[in-house]
Each structure stands twice: as structure tokens, then as C-alpha cells.
Scaffold this motif. Structure first.
Motif, mmCIF file in Angstrom:
data_model
loop_
_atom_site.group_PDB
_atom_site.id
_atom_site.type_symbol
_atom_site.label_atom_id
_atom_site.label_comp_id
_atom_site.label_asym_id
_atom_site.label_seq_id
_atom_site.Cartn_x
_atom_site.Cartn_y
_atom_site.Cartn_z
ATOM 1 N N GLY A 84 -19.727 3.610 -1.556
ATOM 2 C CA GLY A 84 -20.167 2.208 -1.479
ATOM 3 C C GLY A 84 -21.589 2.013 -1.955
ATOM 4 N N CYS A 85 -22.163 3.036 -2.587
ATOM 5 C CA CYS A 85 -23.521 2.992 -3.154
ATOM 6 C C CYS A 85 -24.565 2.624 -2.101
ATOM 7 N N TYR A 86 -24.342 3.097 -0.909
ATOM 8 C CA TYR A 86 -25.322 3.021 0.176
ATOM 9 C C TYR A 86 -25.747 1.607 0.551
ATOM 10 N N ILE A 87 -24.842 0.650 0.445
ATOM 11 C CA ILE A 87 -25.217 -0.673 0.993
ATOM 12 C C ILE A 87 -24.318 -1.088 2.159
ATOM 13 N N ALA A 88 -23.393 -0.206 2.570
ATOM 14 C CA ALA A 88 -22.623 -0.515 3.783
ATOM 15 C C ALA A 88 -23.442 -0.027 4.972
ATOM 16 N N GLY A 89 -23.243 -0.665 6.133
ATOM 17 C CA GLY A 89 -24.017 -0.289 7.324
ATOM 18 C C GLY A 89 -23.566 1.072 7.853
ATOM 19 N N LYS A 90 -24.546 1.923 8.165
ATOM 20 C CA LYS A 90 -24.219 3.287 8.624
ATOM 21 C C LYS A 90 -23.455 3.265 9.944
ATOM 22 N N GLU A 91 -23.870 2.392 10.857
ATOM 23 C CA GLU A 91 -23.231 2.346 12.179
ATOM 24 C C GLU A 91 -21.775 1.923 12.072
ATOM 25 N N SER A 92 -21.541 0.890 11.256
ATOM 26 C CA SER A 92 -20.166 0.396 11.137
ATOM 27 C C SER A 92 -19.282 1.455 10.474
ATOM 28 N N VAL A 93 -19.800 2.139 9.459
ATOM 29 C CA VAL A 93 -19.010 3.186 8.776
ATOM 30 C C VAL A 93 -18.755 4.350 9.739
ATOM 31 N N ARG A 94 -19.765 4.671 10.549
ATOM 32 C CA ARG A 94 -19.574 5.759 11.531
ATOM 33 C C ARG A 94 -18.435 5.375 12.492
ATOM 34 N N GLY A 95 -18.459 4.123 12.966
ATOM 35 C CA GLY A 95 -17.400 3.661 13.882
ATOM 36 C C GLY A 95 -16.029 3.772 13.232
ATOM 37 N N LEU A 96 -15.963 3.410 11.956
ATOM 38 C CA LEU A 96 -14.693 3.448 11.209
ATOM 39 C C LEU A 96 -14.153 4.876 11.138
ATOM 40 N N CYS A 97 -15.015 5.797 10.708
ATOM 41 C CA CYS A 97 -14.544 7.177 10.478
ATOM 42 C C CYS A 97 -14.264 7.885 11.798
ATOM 43 N N GLU A 98 -15.033 7.559 12.839
ATOM 44 C CA GLU A 98 -14.786 8.195 14.144
ATOM 45 C C GLU A 98 -13.489 7.706 14.778
ATOM 46 N N ASP A 99 -13.128 6.459 14.485
ATOM 47 C CA ASP A 99 -11.902 5.887 15.072
ATOM 48 C C ASP A 99 -10.643 6.375 14.318
ATOM 49 N N ALA A 156 0.842 -1.194 0.000
ATOM 50 C CA ALA A 156 0.000 0.000 0.000
ATOM 51 C C ALA A 156 0.878 1.245 0.000
ATOM 52 N N ALA A 157 0.691 2.065 -1.005
ATOM 53 C CA ALA A 157 1.554 3.239 -1.142
ATOM 54 C C ALA A 157 0.799 4.518 -0.830
ATOM 55 N N GLY A 158 -0.446 4.570 -1.311
ATOM 56 C CA GLY A 158 -1.180 5.837 -1.363
ATOM 57 C C GLY A 158 -1.457 6.505 -0.048
ATOM 58 N N GLY A 159 -2.008 5.785 0.938
ATOM 59 C CA GLY A 159 -2.265 6.426 2.213
ATOM 60 C C GLY A 159 -3.464 5.899 2.962
ATOM 61 N N ILE A 160 -3.783 6.606 4.039
ATOM 62 C CA ILE A 160 -4.856 6.205 4.947
ATOM 63 C C ILE A 160 -5.697 7.442 5.291
ATOM 64 N N ASN A 161 -7.017 7.276 5.242
ATOM 65 C CA ASN A 161 -7.912 8.421 5.442
ATOM 66 C C ASN A 161 -8.198 8.670 6.915
ATOM 67 N N ALA A 162 -8.146 9.926 7.303
ATOM 68 C CA ALA A 162 -8.560 10.306 8.653
ATOM 69 C C ALA A 162 -8.787 11.805 8.686
ATOM 70 N N VAL A 163 -9.857 12.208 9.345
ATOM 71 C CA VAL A 163 -10.110 13.641 9.512
ATOM 72 C C VAL A 163 -9.535 14.058 10.863
ATOM 73 N N THR A 164 -8.491 14.884 10.826
ATOM 74 C CA THR A 164 -7.930 15.435 12.071
ATOM 75 C C THR A 164 -7.811 16.949 11.910
ATOM 76 N N GLU A 165 -7.229 17.592 12.906
ATOM 77 C CA GLU A 165 -7.153 19.060 12.895
ATOM 78 C C GLU A 165 -6.455 19.582 11.642
ATOM 79 N N SER A 166 -5.503 18.796 11.086
ATOM 80 C CA SER A 166 -4.714 19.328 9.966
ATOM 81 C C SER A 166 -5.405 19.156 8.614
ATOM 82 N N CYS A 167 -6.694 18.760 8.621
ATOM 83 C CA CYS A 167 -7.409 18.605 7.344
ATOM 84 C C CYS A 167 -7.782 19.968 6.762
ATOM 85 N N GLU A 168 -8.220 19.941 5.503
ATOM 86 C CA GLU A 168 -8.670 21.183 4.860
ATOM 87 C C GLU A 168 -9.874 21.741 5.615
ATOM 88 N N GLU A 169 -10.020 23.044 5.541
ATOM 89 C CA GLU A 169 -11.154 23.676 6.195
ATOM 90 C C GLU A 169 -12.450 23.153 5.573
#
Ligand SMILES: Cc1cc2nc3c(=O)[nH]c(=O)nc-3n(C[C@H](O)[C@H](O)[C@H](O)COP(=O)(O)OP(=O)(O)OC[C@H]3O[C@@H](n4cnc5c(N)ncnc54)[C@H](O)[C@@H]3O)c2cc1C
Length: 545
Positions: free
Chosen positions: A71-86, A43-56
Motif C-alpha cells: 500500500g506504499c506506506y499510507i495505510a494506518g499501521k494500527e488498522s493493518v495490524r488489527g487486520l492481520c492479527e484477526d 472472488a476466486a483466488g483466496g483469502i490471506n491469513a498466517v496460521t500454523e499451516s503456513c510456510e516456514e
């Protein structure tokens, strides 16, 4: 002390092992090769995360929405929320254990643009994000190894899980040194065996990831999910050994896709989708490339040598080394190739499967990505999944005394290996593997239809019927021999999922059902019973919520 058995030592396996050890559990981490050879290091490209240093303007809510939309709205909202919050905590933790991210200025992690994301939010470590993360995780795992909480076991391949009455008690492995099977019992088993690349022959990924474990578990009653969603990465270059990924970072840095109409360049993605056309989701770009029927080129030369060497040196080196192309002067001829599997082992929000005490994490599990994954979300999902599973395992009650006896299963496996060693029949295993790879590439390609899929199923069904007549001319390849049936079964399951989804959505595009239909806005679940493959839509949300 709880005993946790983890199969696969890429980023997902390491993340789970460390999290379990932090909670005082005893971990055995099993893989044929060291972590430094796992696909995760590619894996070269990177890893997504929203932190203080993100764009405004960027926010965790926006990361969630981009992921669900991609994901065309078939992934579970709760699981995706957990992913992005973590994600912010994961990046901070990675920095703490020694991952050196590229910075804008001291202390501020730099970001790059990745496809289908509203903001530049992908953190990266130069050109080697996966490698840097694996290095840091291995160092951290060694700390727990020294404390006796993690034991790493190499040259060992998964054979089967110890499952009885809907619960799991460990696994049987093929030991490459003794050429025999061995049993490892545990309170729970965590599968982290990566994607299904080798099933498809040449891909951007590692041949260690062949899907056998998923196929074998399926035969043992574990449900699989969304196998029809296979991501074709739009920009790869073909070499004699494999398909080499030309990172999405090139398009993130402004790279433009075009084909030639005589002398004239046609920037077809920009014509169709405007300024951000080159950074549309991977499924959209791959399909548009396929539709042109032309040779496609990617141009980044206009950035100039200095900027190219500063921003994407790995792509410069890759193209020069493998194809003799100087990207500071020439365009790159690119083609879409199999890259990532949104489908895999079906897991609930806590990463447990339909079998008690059997978990799956990382690319071998199906979660978070729905019908199409966003670049930079997979490393994140592998790390997060490991943490979620460890938390759930930590909370589970200790197994009651008295484990079932699996000595008959071990003996049956040993007998199978003995038969394989003595096999003298006619079909060489590698020949069948090549035929299966051609079959799935052809029939589960960027564009499918019923006729193709049914042809694929017919062929695989025939190969399955002759699996006992396979010829092994070298017993060192015993793994190839015993894994064939699981791999074929997985291929048939994937084709069956594709047949059952009579619509087009994300990475699953059917020329005979080109529209997206509301009635299919759920994950596909497939199960196996007495040789029967049964699909259903997860309307009830049994798995992800
Ligand atoms: C070229 C390339 C570039 C990528 N770039 C990015 C990126 O920039 N950002 C991003 O988010 N994602 C990226 N990805 C995807 C990402 O790298 C993977 O999805 C992720 O690393 C998977 O991690 P994992 O731990 O689940 O699996 P892996 O790293 O594949 O590890 C699987 C482990 O399982 C073991 N194993 C396999 N089969 C068996 C068996 N039968 N028995 C025992 N052990 C077994 C393997 O040896 C290995 O240790 C990229 C993928 C590729 C191919």
C-alpha cells in the motif's frame, strides 16, 4: 435492544450482521439482490491469513509488512495490524461455520502464492473462495434469522441517509416493488455497498456496485478518502459483457507474461524484476504492460493439462468458454482492467465515519489497502471490518430518547421521484452513464496527467449541470434516474483527488509527476460543502492510525 441497519449483503454486510446478532442486536440487512448475487461470490483466488499451516518463516509481522509495503506506506499501521492479527481467527471461524477450504492433507489448509507477498499465504476454496464463504455466511445468518435477530430485506435500494446535526438515524430506500420511497429508522447505519465498478462501465466487478451510495453520502457531508487509487488488475480477458478476471493464481502457479518481438517471446517482467517479476504488485505489473504498448500474453501451458486441471480448473473453463482458448496448449491474451477501489468512505479505526453512528465496511470503505491492495486481502478486510464495526456498535451507548423528524426529507425524495417519472426532457440517462464511464476510464486510467484530469472534471461538471434535464423513457429505471447525480458527484470527487495528488504512488501514476514525494505520504481526504469539493492530506491521522 439496539437496532442496526446494514445496507449491502455481500461478505462485509453478512459478517457485520452475524457479529451484531451474536451480540444480541437486532439487524435489518438491506440489498437489491440476495447475497448469492453480490460481487463477493466472484472472488476466486483466496483469502490471506498466517496460521500454523503456513510456510516456514512466515509470520503475522510479515503479513503486516507486506500489506503496508504493497500500500506504499499510507495505510494506518494500527488498522493493518488489527487486520492481520484477526486473520487466523477469521479463517478458523469460517471453517467452523462450514467453509470448506482446499487442504494439503487432512486438516491442513493449502496455500497459494499471490502478488507482492513474501510467502505462500493465501487460503482458498478451489476456484470459488468467495462463493464458499458467502454460502457459509448465509447459512449462519439464517440461524439468526430464525431467532428473529436478522431480517433480510430484498429489492430495496439505498436512497439517502437520515443525517441531522452530525449524527445518523437510519436511511431512506427505494422499494423496487412499490416503486416508492420508505424510511427505516435505526440506532446506527452500516454501509456495505461494495466498490464503484459500474461508474467505470465494463470492469471485472459487479454492476450492482455503482458508487451511488458513496456519492450520495458525500453530498450529505460524509468524507471520502483516497479515491485516486484505483486498482487495474493486470490479467483480464475482454468479453462482450464484461472484463473477465484471469486470477492471479495463474501467475502464482508460475504463469509468465510476455510480448512478441517478431517470433521471439520477451518476458518483460522477468527481465526487469527477476524471477518473481510476474508476481510484482498489481499496479507495477499493469503499468509495465501499458508501457510496452504491445499485446501481452500469459502462458501457463508448460504446467501440462493434468496440473492445470488440478490447480486452476476455473481459468481453464473460463478461457475455453468465453474466448475458445485452450490454456493447456495456448497463451492467453490479457489486458489490465479496473478491478478494485482502494478509495471510498473515510473511516476511523472502528469503521465509524465523520458522522456519528454511521459506519462503512468492505470495499465501499477506504482502509487497510493504502495506495494498492494485495490480492487476498480484500475478502479478509470485508470480514474483519464487519467484526470491528459490530464490536464498536455493541459498545456504543443507547441513543437518547427523541429522534429528529425526517418526514420532510421523505416527502422531498418522493417529490423528486414524481418529477423523474414525469420528466420529458432530452438527455437519456444511459447515454450520460456511458459518457461518464468513458470519461473516467480515459482520465483516471493507468497513467494520468493534469490535462486529462482537468478535461475529465470539465465534462463531469457539465453533466452535473444538466442532471435535471435527464430523460427517463421507462419509469422502471427510476433507480438509474435518481442515482445519476450521486454517481456524477463521485466521479468528480475521484478526479479532484487525482488532481490534488501531485506525485506518483501505488495505483496513482502521473506522467507529469512521476516521482513519489515524502510530503504526500498520507491519505487524501475529500469533503463537500455547498457544491465545493475540498481535498486535504490526512496529516494528523484523523482516520486510520
Ligand atoms: C472478479 C473478482 C475476483 C476477486 N477475487 C478476490 C480474491 O480472490 N480475494 C480477495 O480478497 N478479493 C477478491 N476480490 C475483491 C472482493 O471480492 C471484494 O472486494 C469483496 O468481496 C467486497 O465485498 P463487499 O461485501 O464489500 O461488497 P459486495 O460483495 O460487492 O457487496 C455489495 C452489496 O451492496 C449492495 N448494494 C450496492 N449498491 C447498493 C445500493 N445503492 N443500495 C443497496 N444495496 C446496494 C449489493 O447488492 C451487494 O449486496 C475480487 C473481486 C472481483 C471483482
Amino acid at each position: 435492544m439496539k437496532k442496526v441497519l446494514i445496507v449491502g449483503s455481500g461478505i462485509a454486510g453478512l459478517s457485520c450482521a452475524i457479529s451484531c446478532a451474536e451480540k444480541g442486536m437486532e439487524v435489518t440487512l438491506v440489498s437489491p439482490f440476495p447475497s448469492e448475487r453480490a460481487q463477493s461470490v466472484l472472488a476466486a483466488g483466496g483469502i490471506n491469513a498466517v496460521t500454523e499451516s503456513c510456510e516456514e518463516g512466515d509470520s503475522i509481522a510479515c503479513h503486516i509488512e507486506d500489506t503496508l509495503k504493497g500500500g506504499c506506506y499510507i495505510a494506518g499501521k494500527e488498522s493493518v495490524r488489527g487486520l492481520c492479527e484477526d486473520a487466523p481467527q477469521i479463517v478458523k471461524w469460517l471453517e467452523r461455520i462450514g467453509t470448506v477450504f482446499t487442504t494439503k492433507e487432512v486438516g491442513t489448509v493449502a496455500r497459494r502464492a499471490f502478488g507482492a507477498q513474501s510467502y505462500k499465504r493465501t487460503c482458498y476454496c478451489g476456484a470459488s473462495t468467495g462463493k464458499q464463504i458467502v454460502t457459509a455466511l448465509v447459512m449462519e445468518a439464517r440461524r439468526f434469522e430464525a431467532l428473529g435477530l436478522i431480517q433480510r430485506k430484498l429489492w430495496t435500494d439505498f436512497y439517502s441517509a437520515l443525517i441531522k446535526d452530525g449524527a445518523c438515524y437510519g436511511a431512506i430506500f427505494f422499494n423496487e416493488a412499490t416503486m416508492d420511497l420508505e424510511m427505516i429508522e435505526a440506532d446506527c447505519l452500516v454501509m456495505a455497498t461494495g466498490g464503484q465498478n459500474a461508474l467505470f462501465g465494463k470492469t471485472t466487478g459487479s454492476t450492482q456496485c455503482d458508487g451511488y451510495a458513496q456519492g450520495k453520502l458525500f453530498m450529505q457531508g460524509v468524507e471520502l478518502k483516497n479515491l485516486e487509487f484505483i486498482q487495474y488488475h493486470p490479467t483480464t480477458i475482454v468479453t462482450s459483457q464484461k472484463k473477465m478476471l484471469v486470477s492471479e493464481a495463474v501467475r502464482g502457479e508460475g504463469g509468465r507474461l510476455y510480448y512478441l518481438d517478431g517470433e521471439k517471446r520477451v518476458y518483460f517482467m522477468e527481465e526487469k524484476f527477476g524471477e518473481r517479476g510476474n508476481l510484482m504488485p498489481r499496479d507495477v505489473v499493469s503499468r509495465c504492460m501499458d508501457e510496452t504498448g504491445k499485446e501481452i500474453f500469459l502462458d501457463i501451458s508448460f504446467l501440462g493439462k493434468e496440473e492445470i486441471l488440478k490447480r486452476i480448473p476455473e481459468v481453464y473453463n473460463l478461457c475455453l468458454k468465453y474466448r475458445g482458448i485452450d490454456i493447456t496448449k495456448e497463451s492467453i491474451p490479457v489486458t489490465p482492467s479496473v478491478h478494485f477501489f482502494m478509495g471510498g468512505i473515510a473511516v476511523k479505526n472502528n469503521h465509524e465515519t465523520n458522522i456519528k453512528n454511521l459506519y462503512a465496511i468492505g470495499e465501499c470503505a477506504s482502509m487497510y489497502h493504502g495506495a494498492n491492495r494485495l490480492g487476498g486481502n480484500s475478502l479478509l478486510a470485508a470480514l474483519h471490518g464487519g467484526r470491528v464495526a459490530a464490536k464498536s456498535i455493541g459498545e456504543m451507548t443507547e441513543a437518547a430518547e427523541g429522534r429528529p423528524d425526517f418526514s420532510e426529507e421523505l416527502k422531498a425524495g418522493q417529490e423528486k421521484l414524481r418529477r423523474l417519472k414525469e420528466s420529458k426532457s432530452a438527455f437519456p440517462v444511459m447515454y450520460i452513464r456511458d459518457l461518464v464511464a468513458q470519461n473516467v476510464q480515459e482520465n483516471l486510467g493507468i497513467v494520468r496527467n493534469e490535462e486529462k484530469i482537468l478535461n475529465g472534471i470539465d465534462d463531469v461538471t457539465y453533466y452535473l449541470s444538466i442532471v435535471d434535464k435527464i430523460h427517463y423513457d421507462n419509469s422502471e429505471f427510476l433507480y438509474l434516474g435518481y442515482s445519476l447525480e450521486g454517481i456524477l458527484t463521485l466521479a468528480k470527487a475521484a478526479l479532484t483527488c487525482a488532481l490534488s495528488r501531485k506525485e506518483s504512488r501505488g495505483a496513482h501514476y502521473r506522467s507529469d509527476y512521476a516521482e513519489t514525494k515524502d510530503e504526500y505520504a498520507n491519505a487524501t481526504i475529500i469533503s463537500y460543502e455547498n457544491g465545493e469539493y475540498r481535498t486535504r492530506l490526512d496529516v494528523e491521522g484523523t482516520y486510520e492510525s
